[in-house]
Motif scaffolding. Sequence first.
Motif, short mmCIF file in Angstrom:
data_model
loop_
_atom_site.label_atom_id
_atom_site.label_comp_id
_atom_site.label_asym_id
_atom_site.label_seq_id
_atom_site.Cartn_x
_atom_site.Cartn_y
_atom_site.Cartn_z
N ALA A 122 40.54 55.22 52.28
CA ALA A 122 41.66 54.41 51.78
C ALA A 122 41.26 52.95 51.63
CB ALA A 122 42.85 54.56 52.71
N ARG A 123 40.58 52.43 52.65
CA ARG A 123 40.16 51.03 52.61
C ARG A 123 39.22 50.77 51.43
NH1 ARG A 123 38.04 50.69 57.43
NH2 ARG A 123 35.89 51.01 56.74
N GLU A 124 38.28 51.68 51.21
CA GLU A 124 37.31 51.49 50.13
C GLU A 124 37.96 51.62 48.76
OE1 GLU A 124 34.09 50.52 50.65
OE2 GLU A 124 34.83 50.34 52.71
N VAL A 125 38.83 52.60 48.61
CA VAL A 125 39.50 52.79 47.32
C VAL A 125 40.36 51.58 46.98
CG1 VAL A 125 41.26 54.15 46.12
CG2 VAL A 125 39.47 55.31 47.42
N GLU A 126 41.15 51.13 47.95
CA GLU A 126 42.00 49.97 47.71
C GLU A 126 41.17 48.73 47.42
OE1 GLU A 126 45.40 49.52 47.79
OE2 GLU A 126 45.87 51.64 48.07
N GLY A 127 40.05 48.59 48.10
CA GLY A 127 39.18 47.43 47.88
C GLY A 127 38.57 47.39 46.50
N MET A 128 38.41 48.55 45.90
CA MET A 128 37.83 48.62 44.55
C MET A 128 38.87 48.41 43.46
SD MET A 128 35.00 51.65 44.66
CE MET A 128 35.84 52.72 45.81
N GLY A 129 40.13 48.44 43.83
CA GLY A 129 41.18 48.28 42.82
C GLY A 129 41.95 49.54 42.55
N GLY A 130 41.61 50.64 43.26
CA GLY A 130 42.39 51.86 43.13
C GLY A 130 43.63 51.79 44.01
N LYS A 131 44.43 52.86 43.96
CA LYS A 131 45.66 52.91 44.74
C LYS A 131 45.76 54.26 45.43
CE LYS A 131 49.65 51.41 46.19
NZ LYS A 131 49.72 50.29 47.17
N PRO A 147 30.57 55.09 42.59
CA PRO A 147 30.24 54.82 41.18
C PRO A 147 31.25 55.43 40.20
CG PRO A 147 28.27 55.44 42.39
CD PRO A 147 29.43 55.71 43.29
N TYR A 148 31.73 56.62 40.52
CA TYR A 148 32.73 57.25 39.65
C TYR A 148 34.02 56.44 39.63
CZ TYR A 148 36.12 60.54 37.80
OH TYR A 148 37.11 61.12 37.03
N LEU A 149 34.49 56.03 40.81
CA LEU A 149 35.74 55.26 40.87
C LEU A 149 35.60 53.94 40.14
CD1 LEU A 149 36.80 55.90 44.57
CD2 LEU A 149 37.79 56.92 42.52
N VAL A 150 34.48 53.27 40.32
CA VAL A 150 34.26 51.98 39.63
C VAL A 150 34.34 52.17 38.13
CG1 VAL A 150 32.53 50.21 39.15
CG2 VAL A 150 32.95 50.93 41.51
N SER A 151 33.80 53.28 37.64
CA SER A 151 33.81 53.53 36.19
C SER A 151 35.21 53.82 35.66
CB SER A 151 32.88 54.70 35.85
OG SER A 151 33.43 55.93 36.31
#
Length: 407
Positions: A26-35, A166-170
């Motif tokens: 959760a912390r990593e996803v939110e930090g990348m701009g996901g929700k 890398p997938y989430l960033v893309s």
Amino acid sequence: MKVAILAVGNEVLCGKTLNTNSMFIAREVEGMGGKVTHQQVVPDQIEEIVRGLETAYTYADLVITIGGLGPTVDDLTRDGVAKYFEVELVYDQDIYQGICDYFKRSHQDIPENNVRQAYKFAGGLVLPNNNGTAPALFLQKDFQTIFLLPGPPSELELIFNDSVRPYLVSQIEERKITNSYRLCGIGESVAEGKIIHLYKQYPHLNIAPYCAVDKVDYIVTTLERYRTELEAFDEEFRTIMKDYYIGNQSTDLPSEIVRLLKEKGLTLATAESCSGGLLSSTLINVEGISTVFLEGIVSYSYESKLKRLDINVDRLMEYGAVSEEIAHDMAVNLREISGADVTVSITGIAGPGGGSELKPVGLVYMAIDVCGQIFLKSYIFNGNREKIRQRTVAEALYWLYYHIKAL
């Protein structure tokens, strides 16, 4: 991008295993701009995994599962996902060869049941696991995406960083930016009162407080397009909280105290009664403290205060061990005995017994002697014995930091 997290395992559901993996993801996803829009834990049952996925996909288009990829009969995440997506699990010789190579490197025999881990989804991808035997899996079907990650944190975090990130960033259209702030010596409600106007002043920032016994952290996030707004907030927040701000959320207060002592060429000694050595123990956890910490005395009894700290017996009898006067004498006498530049003393009533109407449980006095300048503090803390001791040490650390920094 909306992400749901589905942890699989009876041990997590029953509380036998702490679910730190979901927190990490959760912390990593939110930090990348996901929700992260949904989190759930389900037992090791195929139908429950299917039901969990049905729920998760009402909240998100991408699901990350945790656990259930091992070799035992209760590792059923692959089976549950295959049933939900109506895809076949197919044996992959390359996966099994990788498992065999893993055991050979460890000079171990290959258990027969590890062949269960050599199955992947027809039409899916295999994500390598360099820290274990269970490969992670990836599948996309009908506009739904899923990552299956193993449960051991060392394996999950490596695969997440190598393959999922890398997938989430893309897929994430706009990155988030984050600032964090650690406050000590102030409670959450008081801190909120000081900055309440900033919530309306900076509407594009998500300002989230996280409170613990010894600190209040603020995590402030926004989209890249609002960087100027975040920078303005940062300047104003630090100005308002200048007396309490010690750094970002990873800043450790005891380490900062040791750093300041070294920087200013000062030494430290402690004298504790009700805290029972917890303050000195907390400070001694800091690597390299031996160059600045001279000694810590736990003077719990009247006799110890008389013999170890040379407290005047008449003052002790007149004011009592739990008093501002004795806290003062403990710090001053300790400086003379130890030769330390900075001393701190603590005396109080941690409970559950020992209190009175004039001196209730939770009453604590502390004194800090900084190169001959004395600072006295008094508190009445609520809570059980452990919490009173923890709060006492938290306040002592903050005031040590505050007064040493001010030199």
